[in-house]
Write an enzyme that holds these catalytic residues in place. Structure first.
Site, mmCIF file in Angstrom:
data_model
loop_
_atom_site.group_PDB
_atom_site.id
_atom_site.type_symbol
_atom_site.label_atom_id
_atom_site.label_comp_id
_atom_site.label_asym_id
_atom_site.label_seq_id
_atom_site.Cartn_x
_atom_site.Cartn_y
_atom_site.Cartn_z
ATOM 1 N N GLY A 30 -4.507 0.219 5.108
ATOM 2 C CA GLY A 30 -3.231 -0.148 5.744
ATOM 3 C C GLY A 30 -3.478 -1.023 6.964
ATOM 4 O O GLY A 30 -2.830 -2.062 7.145
ATOM 5 N N LYS A 60 0.836 -1.206 0.000
ATOM 6 C CA LYS A 60 0.000 0.000 0.000
ATOM 7 C C LYS A 60 0.869 1.254 0.000
ATOM 8 O O LYS A 60 1.640 1.471 0.922
ATOM 9 C CB LYS A 60 -0.908 0.040 1.245
ATOM 10 N N GLU A 66 10.755 1.531 9.702
ATOM 11 C CA GLU A 66 11.634 2.677 9.377
ATOM 12 C C GLU A 66 10.830 3.925 9.677
ATOM 13 O O GLU A 66 9.884 4.246 8.960
ATOM 14 C CB GLU A 66 12.011 2.644 7.890
HETATM 15 P P1 NDP Z 1 2.461 7.916 8.076
HETATM 16 O O1 NDP Z 1 2.950 7.133 9.227
HETATM 17 O O2 NDP Z 1 1.288 8.814 8.278
HETATM 18 O O3 NDP Z 1 2.044 6.949 6.876
HETATM 19 C C1 NDP Z 1 2.929 6.016 6.291
HETATM 20 C C2 NDP Z 1 2.114 4.951 5.581
HETATM 21 O O4 NDP Z 1 1.374 4.218 6.555
HETATM 22 C C3 NDP Z 1 1.087 5.520 4.607
HETATM 23 O O5 NDP Z 1 0.915 4.626 3.540
HETATM 24 C C4 NDP Z 1 -0.167 5.549 5.464
HETATM 25 O O6 NDP Z 1 -1.323 5.597 4.690
HETATM 26 C C5 NDP Z 1 -0.015 4.260 6.242
HETATM 27 N N1 NDP Z 1 -0.744 4.180 7.494
HETATM 28 C C6 NDP Z 1 -1.220 5.185 8.275
HETATM 29 N N2 NDP Z 1 -1.842 4.679 9.365
HETATM 30 C C7 NDP Z 1 -1.771 3.328 9.277
HETATM 31 C C8 NDP Z 1 -2.231 2.238 10.095
HETATM 32 N N3 NDP Z 1 -2.891 2.443 11.235
HETATM 33 N N4 NDP Z 1 -1.964 0.981 9.699
HETATM 34 C C9 NDP Z 1 -1.278 0.756 8.552
HETATM 35 N N5 NDP Z 1 -0.842 1.734 7.734
HETATM 36 C C10 NDP Z 1 -1.078 2.999 8.091
HETATM 37 O O7 NDP Z 1 3.712 8.695 7.506
HETATM 38 P P2 NDP Z 1 3.743 9.756 6.353
HETATM 39 O O8 NDP Z 1 3.171 9.144 5.109
HETATM 40 O O9 NDP Z 1 3.193 11.034 6.848
HETATM 41 O O10 NDP Z 1 5.336 9.891 6.107
HETATM 42 C C11 NDP Z 1 6.150 10.742 6.817
HETATM 43 C C12 NDP Z 1 6.881 9.995 7.903
HETATM 44 O O11 NDP Z 1 7.629 8.934 7.345
HETATM 45 C C13 NDP Z 1 7.901 10.878 8.602
HETATM 46 O O12 NDP Z 1 7.805 10.663 9.991
HETATM 47 C C14 NDP Z 1 9.224 10.387 8.073
HETATM 48 O O13 NDP Z 1 10.316 10.601 8.929
HETATM 49 C C15 NDP Z 1 8.944 8.939 7.886
HETATM 50 N N6 NDP Z 1 9.890 8.338 6.948
HETATM 51 C C16 NDP Z 1 10.862 7.492 7.417
HETATM 52 C C17 NDP Z 1 11.809 6.958 6.577
HETATM 53 C C18 NDP Z 1 12.873 6.019 7.070
HETATM 54 O O14 NDP Z 1 13.506 5.370 6.241
HETATM 55 N N7 NDP Z 1 13.107 5.913 8.360
HETATM 56 C C19 NDP Z 1 11.820 7.297 5.140
HETATM 57 C C20 NDP Z 1 10.765 8.186 4.754
HETATM 58 C C21 NDP Z 1 9.841 8.687 5.627
HETATM 59 P P3 NDP Z 1 -2.005 7.010 4.288
HETATM 60 O O15 NDP Z 1 -0.947 7.976 3.944
HETATM 61 O O16 NDP Z 1 -2.812 6.627 3.124
HETATM 62 O O17 NDP Z 1 -2.773 7.417 5.488
#
Ligand code: NDP
Length: 479
Positions: free
Chosen positions: A209, A172, A247
């Site tokens: 998700g 996803k 991550e």
């Molecule tokens: P989120 O945690 O909001 O979302 C990440 C993914 O998880 C999206 O696909 C989201 O869907 C999905 N998601 C949200 N809630 C759930 C749930 N309860 N169960 C399963 N899946 C879920 O992060 P962001 O998209 O806002 O990304 C930014 C964050 O990612 C920052 O904190 C950044 O630091 C981190 N990041 C870390 C990296 C690393 O390698 N350590 C690399 C890149 C980013 P949807 O968006 O559709 O709600």
């Protein structure tokens, strides 16, 4: 209106509930697509397809697996322009960044793990009375969930090793950046990936998700995203004894010493702070500067940052585009307001910017530099994930290390000095999973990638990823 569907069992299909989410281009504020708002029913269909495909895919000769994954890589390269454009329409990032950095990296991810399929090996241990060998077998159906900031780049960084090691995937992307993930389905079909091996579910994290994480048949979850979401996912997947790779966020320190190459460091700090509008998990946000060069460095950095060309992401000269959404813009602005309340002084930026023409309703904020904040304040402790950095002073090595480690996060740090001996010593004392010395974002895909503490659990990259996506089974034979 363009509709972004689920990709299940090799075909594009509507969500079972026929519900849709609006997709907005954040640089223009205009709706440009509708996305399937999938739920548990779609995840179940994807799971069934993946189970049906698993026996064949997991027993494929590695040569065949290599050929298909390598072909996917070639097709991503061939379709680079269209993919880059889609990435920029979804996220508002400069087209140049999509074209020159992100899409090529997505192709590299598939190429790298295609060769890993050929080379992955396991250990054997002989003893005076026995010999042991370890089988590394694919897990079955695995879940890959990725964020919006580097969409296809991070999506493929998970999917490629999962497929290379013989698993079937239910993946996803973020609902904010669904398009290139959707295009990947067609590419996989063209490359000859059997139906059901990769299934792409579109929709909200809290619904689609969550349904992937909660599904009892999906035995491993590889997640990249925010730390809060990581906590929710572990609380669900942990008691189900799923394999989990997390991550998460960061609050990355840059340690700048008085003996650094000043010109190069200023230029690289501007890049590491503001690339992709500061929306890369590896971006530096706490800039720690030795006091003897603090004023000089500050002046040069402000000069450099003030020259960043902000504009329409489609303009090839644009270096700094839109934030991912209006909501995210509001969140970042609220942190700038908080920084002022906490006693910070804004040295550059600090406000949104209204462009003219097509991008008049885009979500743009000026790159922002703040000084005068205490190390413990919320602005210096919480992840903002936008174009906001703070400057802090240190006197010597010990204080630099103490400030750098003063965080719940532990993803990446950078050290800027000509004294390489000192840089090695400091590297060993920093609590981050990645340390770059006199560089940033230089990547070798064989290296372990990931963070400590609130930045995550486990490592991606190279054999770490291949091991994560396989179960080790030891077989012992007595002599
Ligand atoms: P989120 O945690 O909001 O979302 C990440 C993914 O998880 C999206 O696909 C989201 O869907 C999905 N998601 C949200 N809630 C759930 C749930 N309860 N169960 C399963 N899946 C879920 O992060 P962001 O998209 O806002 O990304 C930014 C964050 O990612 C920052 O904190 C950044 O630091 C981190 N990041 C870390 C990296 C690393 O390698 N350590 C690399 C890149 C980013 P949807 O968006 O559709 O709600």
């Amino acid at each position: 209106m363009n509709k972004i569907l689920n990709f299940i069992d090799g075909v594009y299909i509507n969500p079972q509930n026929n519900e849709w989410i609006d997709k907005i281009n954040p640089a223009t504020g205009l709706k440009n697509a509708e996305i399937a708002s999938s739920d548990i029913q779609d995840v179940e269909l994807a799971f069934m397809a993946s189970q049906k495909a698993f026996e064949e895919w997991s027993s494929f000769n590695p040569n065949l697996r290599f050929r298909i994954l390598n072909r996917i890589s070639e097709l991503i390269e061939e379709k680079k322009s269209g993919l880059a454009l889609a990435e920029t329409y979804d996220t508002g990032k400069p087209l140049k960044l999509s074209e020159e950095f992100e899409i090529p990296r997505a192709a590299s991810n598939f190429r790298f793990f295609a060769t890993a399929a050929l080379q992955f090996a396991s250990e054997s241990h002989s003893n005076y009375n026995s010999i042991n060998y370890t089988l590394r077998q694919p897990i079955g159906s695995v879940g890959c969930i990725s964020p919006w900031n580097l969409p296809l780049y991070l999506f493929t960084w998970k999917i490629a090793p999962a497929l290379a090691s013989g698993n079937c995937v239910i993946a996803k992307p973020s609902e904010l950046s669904p398009t290139t993930a959707s295009m990947l389905g067609q590419i996989c079909n063209e490359a000859g990936l059997p139906n059901g091996v990769l299934n792409i579910i579109q929709g909200l994290g809290s619904r689609a998700g969550a349904a992937i994480v909660e599904h009892p048949g999906i035995k491993a979850i590889s997640f990249t995203g925010g730390t809060k979401t990581g906590k929710i996912i572990s609380s669900v997947a942990g008691p189900m004894f799923k394999k989990l790779s997390l991550e998460l966020g960061g609050k990355n320190p840059c340690l700048i010493f008085e003996d650094c190459d000043l010109e190069k460091t200023v230029s690289e700090v501007s890049r590491l702070a503001f690339s992709n509008q500061g929306q890369i998990c590896l971006c530096g946000s706490r800039i720690l500067i030795q006091e003897s060069i603090y004023e000089k460095f500050k002046k040069l950095l402000i000069e450099k940052v003030s020259k960043l060309r902000i504009g329409n992401p489609l303009d090839p000269n644009t270096q700094f585009g839109s934030l991912i959404s209006e909501d995210h813009k509001k969140k970042v602005l609220s942190y700038i307001q908080l920084a002022v309340e906490e006693g910070g002084t804004i040295l550059h930026g600090g406000q949104e910017i209204k462009l003219e023409g097509q991008c008049a309703n885009g979500s743009f904020i000026l790159p922002t530099i703040i000084e005068g904040l205490h190390a413990q304040c919320r602005t210096n402790q919480e992840e903002i994930f936008g174009p906001v950095i703070t400057l802090q002073k240190f006197s010597g090595d010990d204080e630099a290390i103490e400030l750098a480690n003063n965080s719940d996060y532990g993803l990446a740090s950078t050290i800027w000095t000509k004294n390489i001996n000192k840089a090695h010593q400091i590297s060993s004392k920093l609590n981050t999973g990645i340390v770059w010395i006199n560089c940033w974002l230089v990547r070798d895909l064989r290296t372990p990638f990931g963070g400590m503490n609130a930045s995550g659990v486990g490592r991606e990259g190279g054999w770490e990823a291949m091991r994560f996506f396989t179960e080790a089974k030891n077989v012992c034979i007595s002599y």
